[in-house]
Design a protein around this motif. Structure first.
Motif, short mmCIF file in Angstrom:
data_model
loop_
_atom_site.label_atom_id
_atom_site.label_comp_id
_atom_site.label_asym_id
_atom_site.label_seq_id
_atom_site.Cartn_x
_atom_site.Cartn_y
_atom_site.Cartn_z
N ALA A 152 -5.80 9.75 1.21
CA ALA A 152 -4.48 9.85 1.84
C ALA A 152 -3.80 8.06 1.15
CB ALA A 152 -4.29 9.78 3.43
N ARG A 153 -4.23 7.83 1.09
CA ARG A 153 -3.78 6.51 1.11
C ARG A 153 -4.38 5.58 -0.82
NH1 ARG A 153 -5.42 6.14 5.73
NH2 ARG A 153 -4.49 5.48 7.01
N GLY A 154 -4.35 6.46 -1.77
CA GLY A 154 -5.19 6.79 -3.02
C GLY A 154 -5.61 5.75 -3.21
N MET A 155 -6.45 5.19 -2.30
CA MET A 155 -8.01 4.00 -2.44
C MET A 155 -9.17 4.84 -2.79
SD MET A 155 -6.70 1.23 -1.15
CE MET A 155 -5.17 1.52 -2.29
N ASN A 156 -8.88 5.46 -4.05
CA ASN A 156 -10.36 6.18 -3.77
C ASN A 156 -11.56 5.60 -5.42
OD1 ASN A 156 -11.82 8.38 -3.52
ND2 ASN A 156 -9.78 9.67 -3.61
N SER A 157 -10.21 4.89 -6.25
CA SER A 157 -10.92 3.87 -7.38
C SER A 157 -11.35 2.65 -6.66
CB SER A 157 -10.17 3.68 -8.28
OG SER A 157 -8.87 3.08 -8.19
N TYR A 201 1.06 -1.20 0.30
CA TYR A 201 -0.18 0.04 0.21
C TYR A 201 0.92 1.70 0.05
CZ TYR A 201 -4.36 -2.56 1.33
OH TYR A 201 -5.22 -3.83 1.31
N GLN A 202 2.59 1.35 0.31
CA GLN A 202 3.41 2.38 0.49
C GLN A 202 2.57 2.97 -0.92
OE1 GLN A 202 6.74 1.99 2.32
NE2 GLN A 202 5.93 0.37 4.13
N LEU A 203 3.23 2.11 -1.74
CA LEU A 203 3.67 2.11 -3.61
C LEU A 203 2.45 3.14 -4.19
CD1 LEU A 203 5.94 -0.37 -3.67
CD2 LEU A 203 6.73 2.42 -3.18
N THR A 204 1.29 2.81 -3.66
CA THR A 204 0.02 3.51 -5.20
C THR A 204 0.40 4.82 -5.33
OG1 THR A 204 -1.32 3.77 -2.63
CG2 THR A 204 -1.24 1.56 -3.11
N LYS A 205 -0.45 4.55 -6.30
CA LYS A 205 -0.64 6.31 -7.12
C LYS A 205 -1.26 7.00 -6.23
CE LYS A 205 -0.23 4.87 -11.39
NZ LYS A 205 -0.97 4.30 -13.14
N GLY A 206 -1.32 8.23 -6.62
CA GLY A 206 -2.97 9.49 -6.22
C GLY A 206 -2.69 9.05 -4.71
N GLN A 207 -1.80 9.21 -4.00
CA GLN A 207 -1.88 9.80 -2.34
C GLN A 207 -2.51 11.02 -2.98
OE1 GLN A 207 0.70 7.76 -0.12
NE2 GLN A 207 0.42 5.70 -1.42
N LYS A 208 -3.17 11.45 -1.58
CA LYS A 208 -3.33 12.76 -0.94
C LYS A 208 -4.27 13.32 0.19
CE LYS A 208 -5.37 14.05 -5.57
NZ LYS A 208 -5.39 12.12 -6.62
N THR A 209 -2.73 13.84 1.31
CA THR A 209 -2.82 13.13 2.96
C THR A 209 -3.47 14.72 2.98
OG1 THR A 209 -0.99 14.25 2.26
CG2 THR A 209 -1.53 11.96 2.27
#
Lengths: 110, 139, 101
Positions: free
Chosen positions: C68-73, B52-60
């Protein structure tokens, strides 16, 4: 000790690094440089601006080795070497230039 | 000590935790960036929730934490060229390589060609690579 | 009496979600926060049990933690997203809250 610029006070840590990145502007940079006994020339600005761009892209201040290599790639071999960078920032390009750029101390820098 | 005399060891950093919920992921990344200064043979492994550390599109912005997912893209600058992602861990999480950031390095021995850092490996393959290491650090 | 259950751990390295799904009663609500949001994704080994829960319970996920975790889709159909004020509303709408930590 807070940094005073134009009557405004900026919080810094015990080593003089700006506490809040978002408060940085060019006037603050000049004041931070003065606290390091440096006058900002175009060459200084080039490195400081490069560091700010690097930080905004990668969320870290690069290690000296990485900075040197990246500067060489972006600004040319005559600038991408430690001699040039240490002439500009005698106390270490990463450490001193990062402070002036309003960035935290580079990771791993003691 | 000249480069030729210097002893190079194989270091592997094993990441098994998701980012943000705990501090492990960021701590590991900081240690890796520091260790990269010592010119050792470094590899990173992402298994279990570590993928999960490498996922795209992280917005914090909304959770008020630093978005350090951008920092993984600097690893190439730090000459870190081997990033292993375990296949089974991705699959059980409904993820594919396309859900991860594209990480690259420049190969100095190949006219600075940009190459992929991430290699997808099975748990068994990863186990074999782990056995080849001199030092394994777990996060 | 209706209860809000929150889960803040990844289902893959902690049994908080599994235990929550076993205990939660029909008509109650489940909210995924922090690393708990990974359970809201389609195609994981936990998707079927979350879909089962959706048959007689409301399931929510906190949007800022998804972002935050890029889990939107690839959110499981039927799961509703809430922001922080929605989180507060959920806690006030229910009689009690159980946090599965």
């Amino acid at each position: 000790m807070p940094l005073e610029v134009d009557g405004k006070s900026y919080e810094t840590d015990e080593e003089g690094y700006l506490a809040d990145l978002s408060q940085w502007d060019e006037k603050v940079a000049v004041a931070l440089a003065k606290s390091e006994n440096l006058d900002m020339s175009d060459s200084h600005w080039e490195v400081v601006n490069f560091l700010r761009e690097y930080y905004s892209e990668y969320q870290i201040a690069p290690a000296v080795r990485v900075l040197t290599k990246a500067i060489g790639k972006k600004l040319g071999k005559d600038k991408g070497n430690s001699k040039y960078l240490y002439e500009l920032f005698p106390y270490g390009p990463a450490k001193q230039a990062c402070k002036i750029a309003g960035l935290p101390k580079p990771t791993g820098c003691v | 000590m000249s480069d030729a005399e210097q002893i190079t060891k194989k270091f592997m950093y094993i990441n098994r935790k998701a980012p943000y919920g705990t501090i492990y992921a960021w701590e590991s990344l900081e240690v890796v960036l520091i260790a990269a200064a010592f010119d050792q043979d470094i590899s990173l492994a992402f298994i279990d929730d570590g993928v999960y550390q490498l996922t795209k599109g992280q917005k914090t912005e909304a959770i008020g934490l630093k978005n350090f997912s951008a920092t993984y893209r600097a690893l190439g600058d730090y000459d870190i060229q081997k990033i292993y992602v375990e296949k089974e861990s991705l699959e059980t999480r409904g993820l594919t390589l396309d859900d991860l950031q594209h990480l690259v390095y420049e190969d100095e021995d190949d006219d600075y060609a940009e190459k992929d850092s991430i290699k997808l490996v099975s748990a068994d393959e990863l186990g074999k690579i782990m056995e080849e290491q001199n030092v394994v650090l777990s996060f | 009496m209706s209860m809000l259950h929150t889960v803040n751990k990844s289902p893959f390295n902690n049994d908080a979600l599994s235990k929550c799904l076993q205990c939660a009663q029909p008509g109650s609500s489940i909210l995924f926060i922090e690393d708990g949001v990974y359970a809201s994704r389609e195609g994981t080994t936990f998707t079927d049990s979350v879909k089962e829960a959706l048959k007689d319970k409301q399931v929510y996920v906190l949007q800022p933690d998804l972002d935050a975790r890029g889990m939107n889709s690839s959110l499981i159909d039927g799961i509703k997203t809430v922001d922080y004020s929605g989180f507060v509303d959920l806690t006030t709408e229910h009689d009690s809250v159980q946090s599965w930590l």
